[in-house]
Structure formats: structure tokens, C-alpha cells
Design a protein around this motif. Structure first.
Motif, PDB file in Angstrom:
ATOM      1  N   ARG A 128      17.036  69.519  74.382  1.00 38.41           N
ATOM      2  CA  ARG A 128      15.802  70.624  74.883  1.00 38.41           C
ATOM      3  C   ARG A 128      16.697  71.749  74.247  1.00 38.41           C
ATOM      4  NH1 ARG A 128      10.863  70.187  75.362  1.00 38.41           N
ATOM      5  NH2 ARG A 128      10.550  71.757  76.798  1.00 38.41           N
ATOM      6  N   LEU A 129      17.790  72.154  74.902  1.00 35.98           N
ATOM      7  CA  LEU A 129      18.423  73.615  74.531  1.00 35.98           C
ATOM      8  C   LEU A 129      18.833  73.460  73.167  1.00 35.98           C
ATOM      9  CD1 LEU A 129      20.813  73.646  77.831  1.00 35.98           C
ATOM     10  CD2 LEU A 129      18.568  74.847  77.353  1.00 35.98           C
ATOM     11  N   ARG A 131      17.340  72.375  70.648  1.00 35.93           N
ATOM     12  CA  ARG A 131      15.956  72.613  69.744  1.00 35.93           C
ATOM     13  C   ARG A 131      15.501  74.101  70.043  1.00 35.93           C
ATOM     14  NH1 ARG A 131      12.752  68.119  71.981  1.00 35.93           N
ATOM     15  NH2 ARG A 131      14.358  66.441  71.584  1.00 35.93           N
ATOM     16  N   ARG A 132      15.769  74.606  71.362  1.00 33.62           N
ATOM     17  CA  ARG A 132      15.202  75.997  71.400  1.00 33.62           C
ATOM     18  C   ARG A 132      16.140  76.846  70.774  1.00 33.62           C
ATOM     19  NH1 ARG A 132      13.699  76.671  77.856  1.00 33.62           N
ATOM     20  NH2 ARG A 132      11.898  75.690  77.635  1.00 33.62           N
ATOM     21  N   ALA A 133      17.591  76.527  70.745  1.00 35.21           N
ATOM     22  CA  ALA A 133      18.424  77.378  69.946  1.00 35.21           C
ATOM     23  C   ALA A 133      18.121  77.575  68.599  1.00 35.21           C
ATOM     24  CB  ALA A 133      19.841  76.922  70.042  1.00 35.21           C
ATOM     25  N   GLN A 134      17.595  76.270  67.811  1.00 35.19           N
ATOM     26  CA  GLN A 134      17.354  76.214  66.356  1.00 35.19           C
ATOM     27  C   GLN A 134      16.216  76.957  66.232  1.00 35.19           C
ATOM     28  OE1 GLN A 134      17.261  71.928  65.761  1.00 35.19           O
ATOM     29  NE2 GLN A 134      19.352  71.640  65.565  1.00 35.19           N
ATOM     30  N   ASP A 135      14.960  76.808  67.142  1.00 38.69           N
ATOM     31  CA  ASP A 135      13.718  77.562  66.920  1.00 38.69           C
ATOM     32  C   ASP A 135      13.820  79.155  67.110  1.00 38.69           C
ATOM     33  OD1 ASP A 135      12.533  75.254  66.831  1.00 38.69           O
ATOM     34  OD2 ASP A 135      11.699  75.057  68.797  1.00 38.69           O
ATOM     35  N   ALA A 136      14.918  79.391  67.898  1.00 43.69           N
ATOM     36  CA  ALA A 136      15.163  80.907  67.994  1.00 43.69           C
ATOM     37  C   ALA A 136      15.766  81.320  66.736  1.00 43.69           C
ATOM     38  CB  ALA A 136      16.084  81.032  69.162  1.00 43.69           C
TER      39      ALA A 136
END
Length: 139
Positions: A128-129, A131-136
Motif C-alpha cells: 500500500r505504501l 503504491r501511494r509513493a508511485q501514485d505521488a
């Protein structure tokens, strides 16, 4: 707090057990659910009916050696036993009158995790972290 704490305890239990690598994680959980089947034997609150759950849970735990679904079923069966004991005022822990009630809240948390396949909680959090980093990074 009588509802929140059992949920927190269930989440802590799931997190700790999820640290065990597979396939041992499933095997350990099968053993745990078998042990849960005998948790009320010393209290005898349901009389001779107390022998029913350990017998059923032995079969369920055996099936759980190969199936997370069966382990989840075992935790839900234990939840039923918790509710029965709460209703007849025969708590799991004699010194804690609401212990069966709390167990009836905690066990379904564990069952849901089992029905999800007993995933690693830390691995899920890392994904999850990540994916969030990739999305950011894409915005």
C-alpha cells in the motif's frame, strides 16, 4: 471500550501471526483453531455439550491444514461458542465476566483475515505504501 478492545486485540493477533512465513503460517493457525476448540472445557458451563466443540474443531483444524477457509470457519464456530457461553453467564475467563463477549467480537476479525487467505499484514502495508509513493510520483 468493550467492543473496540476486542477488535484491536484481533488486529494485533492477526498482525503477529502474519509474521510467520507461509506455509507454516497456515499450519500454525490450524493448530491455534484446534486449541481454541478446547478453551471452554475446564469451565463446563454447557455441561456435556462442552465436548461437542473440541470434536468438531479437531475436524475443522485438520481440514485447515490445507485450507484457510476451514480455519476461518473454525473461528466462526468458536464465536458461536463464545456467544452461548456469554448468554449462560459462563465466561471464558472466570475472573473476567465479559471475556466470552470480547472473544465473540475478536474471533470474527481473525476469521475475516483467514477468509482473505491469511495474508502478511506487513507485506500488505508495504504494498500500500509503495503504491501511494508511485501514485505521488506520477502526479
Amino acid at each position: 471500550m468493550s467492543i473496540v478492545m476486542p477488535i484491536v486485540i484481533g488486529l494485533i493477533a492477526v498482525t503477529l501471526v502474519s509474521l510467520i512465513p507461509e506455509p507454516q503460517r497456515r499450519l500454525v493457525n490450524a493448530v491455534l483453531v484446534a486449541g481454541a476448540g478446547a478453551a471452554y472445557l475446564s469451565g463446563g458451563g454447557l455441561g456435556y455439550a462442552e465436548f461437542i466443540l473440541p470434536i468438531v474443531m479437531t475436524y475443522v483444524a485438520y481440514r485447515g491444514l490445507d485450507s484457510w477457509t476451514w480455519i476461518g470457519i473454525g473461528w466462526l464456530l468458536h464465536t458461536t461458542w463464545d456467544v452461548l457461553h456469554h448468554l449462560v453467564d459462563s465466561p471464558l475467563l472466570p475472573f473476567a465476566p465479559l471475556s466470552s463477549f470480547g472473544c465473540a467480537i475478536c474471533d470474527p476479525v481473525i476469521a475475516l483475515w483467514c477468509f482473505a487467505g491469511g495474508p502478511s499484514v506487513l507485506g500488505w502495508a508495504r504494498d500500500r505504501l509503495s503504491r501511494r509513493a508511485q501514485d505521488a510520483g506520477q502526479t
